[in-house]
Structure formats: C-alpha cells, structure tokens
Design a protein around this motif. Structure first.
Motif, short mmCIF file in Angstrom:
data_model
loop_
_atom_site.label_atom_id
_atom_site.label_comp_id
_atom_site.label_asym_id
_atom_site.label_seq_id
_atom_site.Cartn_x
_atom_site.Cartn_y
_atom_site.Cartn_z
N THR A 80 0.82 -1.21 0.00
CA THR A 80 0.00 0.00 0.00
C THR A 80 0.86 1.26 0.00
O THR A 80 0.59 2.22 -0.75
N ILE A 81 1.90 1.27 0.84
CA ILE A 81 2.78 2.44 0.88
C ILE A 81 3.53 2.60 -0.43
O ILE A 81 3.64 3.71 -0.98
N MET A 82 4.03 1.49 -0.97
CA MET A 82 4.81 1.55 -2.20
C MET A 82 3.96 1.85 -3.43
O MET A 82 4.50 2.21 -4.49
N ALA A 83 2.64 1.73 -3.32
CA ALA A 83 1.77 2.03 -4.45
C ALA A 83 1.75 3.53 -4.76
O ALA A 83 1.44 3.93 -5.89
N LEU A 93 6.57 7.98 -3.58
CA LEU A 93 6.95 8.22 -2.20
C LEU A 93 7.07 9.70 -1.85
O LEU A 93 6.69 10.12 -0.76
N PHE A 94 7.59 10.49 -2.77
CA PHE A 94 7.70 11.92 -2.46
C PHE A 94 6.32 12.57 -2.39
O PHE A 94 6.09 13.46 -1.56
N VAL A 95 5.40 12.13 -3.25
CA VAL A 95 4.03 12.65 -3.20
C VAL A 95 3.37 12.26 -1.88
O VAL A 95 2.63 13.04 -1.27
N LEU A 96 3.64 11.04 -1.42
CA LEU A 96 3.11 10.61 -0.12
C LEU A 96 3.66 11.47 1.00
O LEU A 96 2.92 11.87 1.92
N ALA A 97 4.96 11.77 0.96
CA ALA A 97 5.56 12.65 1.97
C ALA A 97 4.92 14.04 1.92
O ALA A 97 4.65 14.65 2.97
N MET A 98 4.67 14.54 0.72
CA MET A 98 4.00 15.84 0.58
C MET A 98 2.63 15.80 1.22
O MET A 98 2.23 16.75 1.94
N ALA A 99 1.87 14.72 0.98
CA ALA A 99 0.52 14.62 1.53
C ALA A 99 0.54 14.58 3.06
O ALA A 99 -0.29 15.21 3.73
#
Length: 281
Positions: free
Chosen positions: A120-123, A126-132
């Motif tokens: 789920t995390i790797m989907a 990663l940088f966009v996830l950190a931004m969110a």
C-alpha cells in the motif's frame, strides 16, 4: 579488533570513492556538531551593505538577497538536514526491522498483513506521499521527520523480512530453539545480529534519500520555514535570482546537497565491502 581495523583500511585503500565518502561523512558530522563554532559569519545576521555580493575572499560563496553569508548558512544548514535525516532513518530502521523480522520469522497472517501494508505504501509515489503527510499534519520539523520515516519504512521491512525468512531455517536457529530459546529470544539474540550488516548498508543509502526528501519538501514550501538555514530553502530562494545573474545563491547550496547525497551513496558501497565476509583475508 586489530584485524578488523586492518580490513577496514584495506577496503578503503582499494576504493578511492569509499575513502572519499568516509572522509566526507566525517566532515558532515563535524559540521553538524561544531557548525556554529566554524562559520566565518553569523548565519542569520544580514547587512544592507553586503547584499548579493559575488564570491570573493571575504565571502567565498557570496551573500544572499538580504546580505547573509552563503557559506555560513550552508554550514549551519548541515546540522538541521543531518538531524532530520538521522532521526527519520533511525525511526524507520528500528520500527521497520522489528516489524520485518517478526513477519519473516512467524509468517502466516502477520506476514500477509505486513506485506499488504508495504504494498500500500509503495503504491504511492513516495515523495508525493511525503508531501501529503506534511500538508495534512503541518510543515514542522517533527512532521517532516515522520513523513520521511514513513516513506523509508518499506525498505527496512522488506530487507528484514527477506533476511529473516532465509535464516529461520538455519541450523543455528534450530539449535537455539532446541536449547530452550523462545521465538523472540531467537530473533533478538541470533537473527538480528546476523541481518544488521545488511540493514546498516540500507540505512546509509536512506540517509542520502532522507536529506534529499527534506530538501525537496523545503524547496516546494512544505518543509522547514525561513529564516532557518536549510539547503532546500536556500536553493528555492536563490533560484529566482539565477536569471538576473546571481547564480551563487542557489548553486553552492545545491552543490552541498549533491555532494552529501553522493557521500552517503558511496558510504553504502564502503559498508558493503567492509562487511562482506568474502573480502576478508
């Protein structure tokens, strides 16, 4: 101990990039600890008479748009960037290694649950996830550390899970179980010491990525806030002046960021060579 020191020296002598990386990391550590004592100027004081001065003997990296010495700010920014990276990597290393080793040893439902979490995390990019994460929690240093740790977590879970799954059928694990050790005792006393070299190599690589992630968040306005000295902020502030010819404001922090990431990447190669038993004489 003498034999191990000789082995380390041999590995560093045989690879100039590894030796340069170790030297660079030592310099970064010294700047992180002694930064305020080594800076030629106050990194936060500005002078109207020294606005946007080009590189010179007095200011080797020039001054910025408010008259602050760029070299002093680069040296001060090392402490903050290193603190963010080390905290994030340490948090993800400890939690990811624990979760991954438990999943790899016990398997079953726990392994499946952990695998789905990692997928789920790797989907997400990663940088966009950190931004969110930072955008939702707020752009404080603590939240930047948390976001960076989250995006690095899958790497440690996967490495620890794979390494533990390989070793749980080993003879030394079976001997430990026969001797009366519980599963947790086997993991802590026998499996973790064997997988830590691989984990540490992964950590050295993640340190560079963590610094780059923190700088990227600051560059787009979601990281550390001005007037704090941070490489991403310095590049972002200087980028708008490149067109008008004040190139040094963004260039030198960018070079510092690039060299730091390179040092940690080559440090991973050095650790791999040092910890590889096939290279021991």
């Amino acid at each position: 101990m003498t034999s191990f020191a000789s082995h380390v020296c041999y590995c560093l002598r045989s690879n100039i990039f590894s030796a340069a990386a170790v030297f660079g990391v030592l310099v970064l550590a010294a700047l992180s600890v002694l930064g305020p004592l080594l800076t030629p100027y106050d990194a936060y004081s500005s002078l109207d008479s020294a606005v946007m001065l080009p590189p010179s003997w007095a200011h080797p990296c020039g001054t910025d748009q408010v008259g602050r010495d760029v070299l002093s700010r680069i040296m001060m920014a090392c402490r903050l960037d290193m603190a963010i990276a080390l905290s994030a990597v340490l948090l993800s290393l400890v939690s990811g290694t624990i979760v991954g080793s438990l999943a790899g040893y016990y398997g079953g439902f726990l392994d499946g649950l952990v695998s789905r979490l990692v997928d789920t995390i790797m989907a997400f990019p990663l940088f966009v996830l950190a931004m969110a994460i930072v955008a939702s929690l707020g752009n404080s240093v603590v939240n930047i550390v948390f976001a960076t740790a989250v995006i690095n977590l899958p790497f440690y879970i996967r490495v620890a899970r794979a390494e533990t799954a390989v070793r749980r059928q080993s003879q030394f694990v079976e001997a430990a179980l026969i001797s009366g050790n519980t599963g947790m005792q086997v993991i802590v006393r026998h499996i973790l010491p064997n997988i830590m070299p691989t984990i540490m190599v992964q950590a050295s690589l993640n340190l560079g990525w963590a610094i780059l992630n923190a700088a990227g968040l600051s560059f787009i306005g979601l990281g550390v806030r001005p007037p704090d000295a941070e490489w991403g902020i310095m590049v972002a502030e200087g980028a708008q002046y490149i067109v008008s010819g004040e190139w040094w404001i963004a260039l030198f922090p960018g070079i510092a960021l690039m060299l730091t990431v390179l040092c940690f990447n080559f440090l991973g190669d050095a650790l791999r060579d040092i910890l590889d038993p096939r290279r021991r004489s």
